[in-house]
Design a protein around this motif. Structure first.
Motif, short mmCIF file in Angstrom:
data_model
loop_
_atom_site.label_atom_id
_atom_site.label_comp_id
_atom_site.label_asym_id
_atom_site.label_seq_id
_atom_site.Cartn_x
_atom_site.Cartn_y
_atom_site.Cartn_z
N GLY A 56 0.79 -1.23 0.00
CA GLY A 56 0.00 0.00 0.00
C GLY A 56 0.82 1.27 0.00
O GLY A 56 0.29 2.34 -0.29
N GLU A 57 2.09 1.18 0.30
CA GLU A 57 2.92 2.39 0.36
C GLU A 57 3.49 2.75 -1.01
O GLU A 57 3.62 1.90 -1.89
CB GLU A 57 4.05 2.19 1.37
CG GLU A 57 3.57 1.96 2.79
CD GLU A 57 4.69 1.98 3.81
OE1 GLU A 57 4.38 1.96 5.01
OE2 GLU A 57 5.89 2.02 3.41
N TYR A 67 -3.60 9.69 -1.89
CA TYR A 67 -4.20 8.75 -2.83
C TYR A 67 -4.16 7.32 -2.25
O TYR A 67 -5.12 6.57 -2.34
CB TYR A 67 -3.44 8.80 -4.16
CG TYR A 67 -3.89 7.81 -5.20
CD1 TYR A 67 -4.85 8.15 -6.14
CD2 TYR A 67 -3.35 6.52 -5.24
CE1 TYR A 67 -5.26 7.23 -7.11
CE2 TYR A 67 -3.74 5.61 -6.20
CZ TYR A 67 -4.71 5.96 -7.13
OH TYR A 67 -5.10 5.04 -8.08
N GLY A 68 -3.03 6.97 -1.64
CA GLY A 68 -2.88 5.63 -1.11
C GLY A 68 -3.78 5.33 0.06
O GLY A 68 -4.29 4.20 0.20
N THR A 69 -3.99 6.33 0.93
CA THR A 69 -4.86 6.07 2.09
C THR A 69 -6.30 5.82 1.68
O THR A 69 -7.05 5.17 2.41
CB THR A 69 -4.81 7.26 3.07
OG1 THR A 69 -5.24 8.46 2.41
CG2 THR A 69 -3.42 7.45 3.64
N THR A 70 -6.69 6.32 0.53
CA THR A 70 -8.03 6.05 0.00
C THR A 70 -8.08 4.71 -0.74
O THR A 70 -8.96 3.88 -0.51
CB THR A 70 -8.47 7.18 -0.95
OG1 THR A 70 -8.47 8.41 -0.26
CG2 THR A 70 -9.85 6.90 -1.51
N THR A 71 -7.10 4.50 -1.61
CA THR A 71 -7.12 3.34 -2.50
C THR A 71 -6.71 2.06 -1.80
O THR A 71 -7.23 0.97 -2.11
CB THR A 71 -6.19 3.60 -3.71
OG1 THR A 71 -6.52 4.86 -4.30
CG2 THR A 71 -6.32 2.51 -4.75
N GLU A 102 -6.68 1.45 1.72
CA GLU A 102 -7.01 1.67 3.12
C GLU A 102 -6.79 0.41 3.96
O GLU A 102 -6.40 0.47 5.13
CB GLU A 102 -8.46 2.14 3.27
CG GLU A 102 -8.85 2.48 4.69
CD GLU A 102 -10.27 2.99 4.80
OE1 GLU A 102 -10.68 3.34 5.90
OE2 GLU A 102 -10.96 3.04 3.75
N GLY A 103 -6.99 -0.74 3.37
CA GLY A 103 -6.83 -1.99 4.11
C GLY A 103 -5.39 -2.34 4.41
O GLY A 103 -5.11 -3.28 5.14
N PRO A 122 -1.72 -0.48 8.89
CA PRO A 122 -1.78 -0.93 10.28
C PRO A 122 -1.67 0.21 11.29
O PRO A 122 -2.14 0.10 12.41
CB PRO A 122 -0.58 -1.88 10.39
CG PRO A 122 0.35 -1.47 9.31
CD PRO A 122 -0.51 -0.98 8.19
N LEU A 123 -1.03 1.32 10.89
CA LEU A 123 -0.82 2.44 11.81
C LEU A 123 -1.76 3.60 11.49
O LEU A 123 -1.35 4.73 11.23
CB LEU A 123 0.64 2.91 11.75
CG LEU A 123 1.71 1.85 12.02
CD1 LEU A 123 3.10 2.45 11.91
CD2 LEU A 123 1.51 1.20 13.38
N LYS A 124 -3.04 3.32 11.51
CA LYS A 124 -4.03 4.31 11.09
C LYS A 124 -4.00 5.57 11.96
O LYS A 124 -4.33 6.66 11.48
CB LYS A 124 -5.44 3.70 11.11
CG LYS A 124 -5.70 2.69 9.99
CD LYS A 124 -7.14 2.21 10.02
CE LYS A 124 -7.48 1.37 8.80
NZ LYS A 124 -6.67 0.16 8.68
#
Length: 479
Positions: free
Chosen positions: A200-201, A227-231, A233-234, A237-239
């Motif tokens: 995701g990063e 963009y990544g936090t939306t696309t 999101e799963g 781990p460190l939300k």
């Protein structure tokens, strides 16, 4: 291009500078139609060439100076300085041109090459405006600059956030051309760095080196983009570390933010590309070191180098130790691993904890010298203070030799400034050292012993890295 000469004398510790204005010409070097001399330098004369900063009347100017000897004596810019663009880095291409590469923060980079004419005088060769960059190097006889930036608007998410992509400028010094690689819908999938490692990063590519015809670079994870936090999101781990951003003044609504720094600091990734198109790659990972990049503000310092026999060495200063949140701090010490020549995986039998060998200290920069020896720019303690010490790491036996003979660190204001690739000649490399108590000087470092000896002093405020350039032949035809 008109030569720019210094007309005033040095007064006390400063230089008062006068010079003739130069023509603004983006194509002022015709050269020869066939660049045969790039490979064949037989019988050609050469000189040492280096940038220096001179200060006077409240302003500073960067000039390119030449010298026949750097081991002793005094070099003055008076009457012999050619005004140049101040560079973030200076890059030698095959001892024919020296490039002043300017980062320009968020704007496009400005890249200017200089050469020695047939009389051994400095002149501007080519002027380019490229994409902004955080890393650069030479591959396939091309100069590449790389950074991570925003992708095409057509790929924006539902909130309007743009994905991160590779920004690349490709300079061909032989053909004298430049291409800024445009990211389009057609090549987006190949140049996207979102979810680059499958976690995701997004990443930034750091360092460029060539081995067995392939391009090796470190893939440095930078956390999650908006963009990544939306696309993805799963994959977070460190939300609780995500920083949100306001959608407007006085509005309580927020849009997805970003997570600065990787959530996986105990691993190192290397990307291997088969060619300059960067259209495909192979990823390899090791958990022996953290990511392979030194950091200073927005610059990413190269930590991946190919040796003469094609082995690729990957260093990590464990910069993630400086993260504020302990969950993003690496527990791995600064170290080095290897990819053997012709291989596309890490060598399981090679690993050194450089942090232990440096007495608990880490390093800001690395450069390859010769014979599997590397120069490290080392901190005083841990990551604290300025990195004003030097050491030589020998990959043959894993030994580290502290460089002796330099001025006391408390007197050094800068060393190895602007150095992208170390200049080595006859078992020696030249270290530029600027101090607070006098004129800067070059120190001649014996690579075998680690002993530096003071060489030529320069009547300037500071000096930068040095290389040797050959005189250009007389032009036979225009291109």
């Amino acid at each position: 291009m008109k030569k720019q000469l210094f007309l005033a004398s040095l007064i006390a510790m400063s230089c008062q500078v006068g010079f003739v204005a130069c023509d603004d010409d983006d194509d002022n070097g015709s050269g020869t139609a066939e660049r045969v001399y790039i490979k064949d330098k037989t019988g050609r004369e050469s000189k040492y060439v280096f940038p220096a900063t001179v200060t006077g009347s409240g302003s500073s100017t960067v000039v390119m100076l030449t010298a026949d000897d750097l081991t002793s004596g005094e070099i003055s810019p008076v009457g012999d300085g050619f005004t140049i663009q101040s560079g973030t880095f200076y890059l030698d291409f095959d001892n024919e041109y020296i490039y002043s590469m300017t980062y320009n923060q968020g704007n496009g980079g400005t890249n200017v090459s200089y050469q020695l004419d047939s009389n051994g005088e400095v002149e501007e060769h080519k002027h380019y405006t490229g994409a902004r960059f955080t890393s650069l190097g030479i591959y396939d006889e091309h100069i590449l600059t790389l950074s991570t930036g925003d992708g095409p608007k057509s790929k924006a998410d539902s909130e309007g956030h743009l994905p991160k992509v590779i920004l690349c400028t490709d300079i061909d010094p032989i053909k004298e051309t430049q291409e800024i690689v445009e990211v389009t819908d057609d090549n987006y999938d190949k140049l996207s760095v979102e979810n680059f490692l499958g976690n995701g990063e997004y990443v930034t590519l750091c360092g460029i080196c060539e081995s067995n015809g392939k391009l090796f670079t470190a893939a440095v994870p930078d956390g999650m983009s908006p963009y990544g936090t939306t696309t993805y999101e799963g994959e977070i781990p460190l939300k609780d570390l995500i920083v949100t951003e306001s959608s407007g003044s006085g509005s309580a609504k927020t849009t997805p933010g970003q997570l600065s720094g990787t959530q996986y600091p105990n691993e190192c990734w290397v990307a291997i590309f088969p060619d300059r198109s960067l259209s495909s790659h192979k990823l390899i990972k090791t958990d022996k070191i953290s990511y392979a990049a030194g950091r200073y503000r927005s610059q990413y310092h190269q930590m991946i180098w190919a040796t003469d026999n094609g082995d690729v060495y990957v260093f990590s200063p464990s910069y993630a130790k400086t993260q504020a949140d302990s969950r993003q701090q690496t527990t791995l010490p600064a170290g080095v691993v290897r990819i053997k020549s012709g291989a596309e995986e890490f060598d399981s039998d090679f690993y050194y904890k450089l942090e232990d060998k440096l007495g608990g200290r880490s390093f800001l920069r690395t450069w390859y010298l010769q014979d599997k020896k590397f120069l490290l720019r080392v901190y005083e303690e841990g990551f604290s203070g300025d990195a004003l010490h030097l050491a030589i790491f020998d990959a043959e036996d894993g030994s580290v030799t502290e460089v002796s003979g330099l001025p006391e660190a408390s007197l050094i204001s800068e060393l190895c400034h602007g150095l992208n690739k170390a200049f080595v000649e006859n078992g020696k490399t030249y270290i530029d050292v600027s101090t607070t108590d006098g004129n800067p000087a070059f120190y001649v470092l014996d690579i075998a012993t680690g002993v530096a000896t003071k060489g030529a002093t320069v009547k300037a405020t500071s000096i930068n890295c040095v290389t040797r350039l050959y005189f250009q032949p007389e032009a036979t035809s225009a291109e």
